[in-house]
Design an enzyme around this catalytic site. Structure first.
Site, PDB file in Angstrom:
ATOM      1  N   ALA A  37       0.846  -1.209   0.000  1.00 27.67           N
ATOM      2  CA  ALA A  37       0.000   0.000   0.000  1.00 27.67           C
ATOM      3  C   ALA A  37       0.879   1.256   0.000  1.00 27.67           C
ATOM      4  CB  ALA A  37      -0.894   0.004   1.232  1.00 27.67           C
ATOM      5  N   GLY A  82       2.148   2.110  -5.332  1.00 25.13           N
ATOM      6  CA  GLY A  82       3.087   2.636  -6.340  1.00 25.13           C
ATOM      7  C   GLY A  82       3.812   1.514  -7.060  1.00 25.13           C
ATOM      8  N   GLU A 128      -1.032  -6.123   1.613  1.00 23.24           N
ATOM      9  CA  GLU A 128      -0.823  -5.082   2.625  1.00 23.24           C
ATOM     10  C   GLU A 128      -1.407  -5.593   3.934  1.00 23.24           C
ATOM     11  OE1 GLU A 128       0.710  -2.079   3.129  1.00 23.24           O
ATOM     12  OE2 GLU A 128      -0.201  -2.182   5.114  1.00 23.24           O
ATOM     13  N   CYS A 180      13.111   3.580   1.949  1.00 23.55           N
ATOM     14  CA  CYS A 180      13.355   4.980   1.586  1.00 23.55           C
ATOM     15  C   CYS A 180      14.113   5.636   2.732  1.00 23.55           C
ATOM     16  CB  CYS A 180      12.047   5.693   1.253  1.00 23.55           C
ATOM     17  SG  CYS A 180      10.813   5.515   2.527  1.00 23.55           S
TER      18      CYS A 180
END
Ligand code: SAM
Length: 470
Positions: A107, A110, A129, A226
């Site tokens: 989720a 992307g 998810e 990230c």
């Protein structure tokens, strides 16, 4: 200038050395906006700024109000941070054609929408998810994207051990401390602490260990975060090399992409820094599994969803493209799902909690068809066969808000409403008015009173043109 925690700056100095001041300065720079086009629905016309490592990724010069763009609701593009689009290189450069892919932490969607565009029609994407509310958003985004060979599930990573050796590719885009998002989301700075990065690193190892049995021998696991600290990145890849026998997956990079390659016990890792790339912070690496697993596909599972009857199937004749799809009955609905993937669907259904599978095509009530919204925005709907009305920009926004407005129809009954020939949803013309079938829960809720006429058109022009539905 954004104020960063001193211990974060110290950590980045250790990682980047002399480059650290350029990195710190870049955190105060403007964010880059990017979108990824849905290649099954459109192609961009003369877009000037492509993302170099993604065939469908483009930078935008300014941020439009996406909510006001009907094409956004039609699943014509997905708004995505550009560094994440590098995932495409692992799929394109891997030698083997995958059959089944799992996106474990998926989720809002992307990477899943991207994967769904990269794989062939006979390959299955399971997009998972663990958090229920987020799984709903994921399913919505995938349904708008519109490909039939996708299943959304809502399961804990450990549940995937029920499908040993099932997947050829597993993507773990792990929950992380988000250091790469400091520029985009300053609240990530407030939540940051060394203790939290340690906590994230342990959770990531647990997720990797839990999902590992579901990867086939020779299968590829793609890991990404990230964030920049080594504990959540290279150290976890090193840990994985010690956890189970693996082989390195190396990619060819172009120097002008600005990506930094590091090493984790022989596995190449790819780092994206905001002072070097036109995007946010990102880390990724992949390994191939060397140990043998007995695949669950060798076990026979009973078919669980019955095929729709002849009469029911005939109601869809001409409405659904002539593809190798089966129509299945699921509760009150008819689903379209690739025939070649039916046994894989049964395996997934026997092991996991499914949120959605394939394309919901419609409901049959008193022998008549109520077509589903998912079918309207799917890539399998047969546009040329259906009565349709192409709406203006203002009409499209009214339709997406479920406001009342007048429309001229040529035909009675179900009509596909389109914007620039891209389907937005169904309307049923009942003579003096029409019923709007756009899902209530997806409708535009923002006040649009100040965006009418030229003001709305101005917003739409921020978005370069795309081709109408092919
Ligand atoms: N891959 C997504 C995309 O490209 O849009 C972003 C994924 S985000 C970085 C990480 C996801 O992992 C979140 O959706 C989060 O809810 C989920 N997550 C959180 N805790 C988890 C856990 N213990 N196991 C698996 N997933 C988890």
């Amino acid at each position: 200038m954004i104020l960063l925690p001193a211990s974060f700056e110290r950590q980045m100095k250790m990682i980047l050395g002399q480059e650290c001041p350029a990195f710190i300065n870049s955190i105060s720079d403007a964010v880059h906006h990017a979108v990824r086009i849905n290649p099954k629905k459109t192609r961009p016309i003369a877009w000037p700024n492509p993302v170099p490592y993604c065939s469908t990724g483009y930078y935008l010069n300014q941020r439009p109000i996406y909510t006001l763009d009907p094409l956004f609701h039609a699943g014509v593009y997905y708004v995505q941070e550009s560094s994440s689009m590098f995932l495409e290189q692992f799929i394109l450069q891997s030698q083997k054609k995958p059959l089944r892919i799992l996106d474990l932490c998926a989720a809002p969607g992307g990477k899943s929408t991207h994967l769904s565009s990269l794989i062939s029609d006979d390959c299955l994407l399971v997009s998972n998810e663990v958090i229920r509310s987020r799984a709903g958003v994921l399913s919505e985004n995938l349904r708008k994207w519109g490909n039939p060979n996708v299943i959304t599930t809502c399961n804990d990573p450990r549940d995937f051990s029920r499908l040993p050796g099932f997947f050829d590719i597993i993507v773990v885009d792990a929950p992380c401390s988000g250091e790469g998002l400091f520029r985009r989301d300053p609240s990530a700075i407030e939540e940051w602490s060394v203790a939290n990065t340690d906590h994230c690193a342990s959770r990531q190892k647990r997720i990797l260990a839990d999902v590992w049995p579901a990867l086939a021998e020779g299968g590829m696991l793609i890991y990404s975060t990230c964030t920049f600290n080594t504990a959540e990145n290279e150290d976890n890849i090193t840990w994985l090399t010690e956890f189970s026998p693996v082989e390195a997956v190396s990619l060819e990079l172009s120097e002008d992409w600005g990506i930094v390659t590091t090493d984790a016990n022989g596995i190449p890792c790819y780092r994206f820094y905001p002072h070097r790339v036109k995007g946010e912070g990102f880390f990724t690496a992949a390994v191939r599994k060397k140990s043998a697993v007995e695949s669950v596909m060798s076990q026979k599972i009973k078919a669980t969803l019955p095929l729709a009857g002849k009469a029911e199937q005939s109601l869809f004749s001409g409405i659904i493209e002539n593809l190798p799809l089966s129509l299945l009955k699921f509760e009150d609905n008819i689903l379209a799902f690739p025939t070649i993937l039916l046994s894989a669907l049964d395996q997934v259904k026997s092991a996991l909690r499914i949120v959605h599978a394939g394309i919901k095509a419609g409901e049959i009530k008193q022998s008549s068809l109520i077509p589903a919204h998912d079918l309207a925005v799917s890539t399998i709907v047969n546009h040329s066969h259906l009565p349709s009305v192409d709406l203006s920009l203002e009409q499209s926004v009214s339709f997406l808000k479920r406001d009342d407005f007048q429309l001229d129809f040529k035909e009675k009954g179900w009509n596909l409403l389109t914007y620039q020939n891209h389907a937005l949803g169904w309307a049923k013309n009942i003579g003096n008015r029409f019923n709007n079938s756009y899902p209530k829960e997806w409708r535009i809720r923002m006040s649009t009173s100040e965006y009418t006429g030229e003001r709305l058109a101005e917003e739409a022009r921020k978005f370069p043109p795309v081709s109408p539905h092919s």
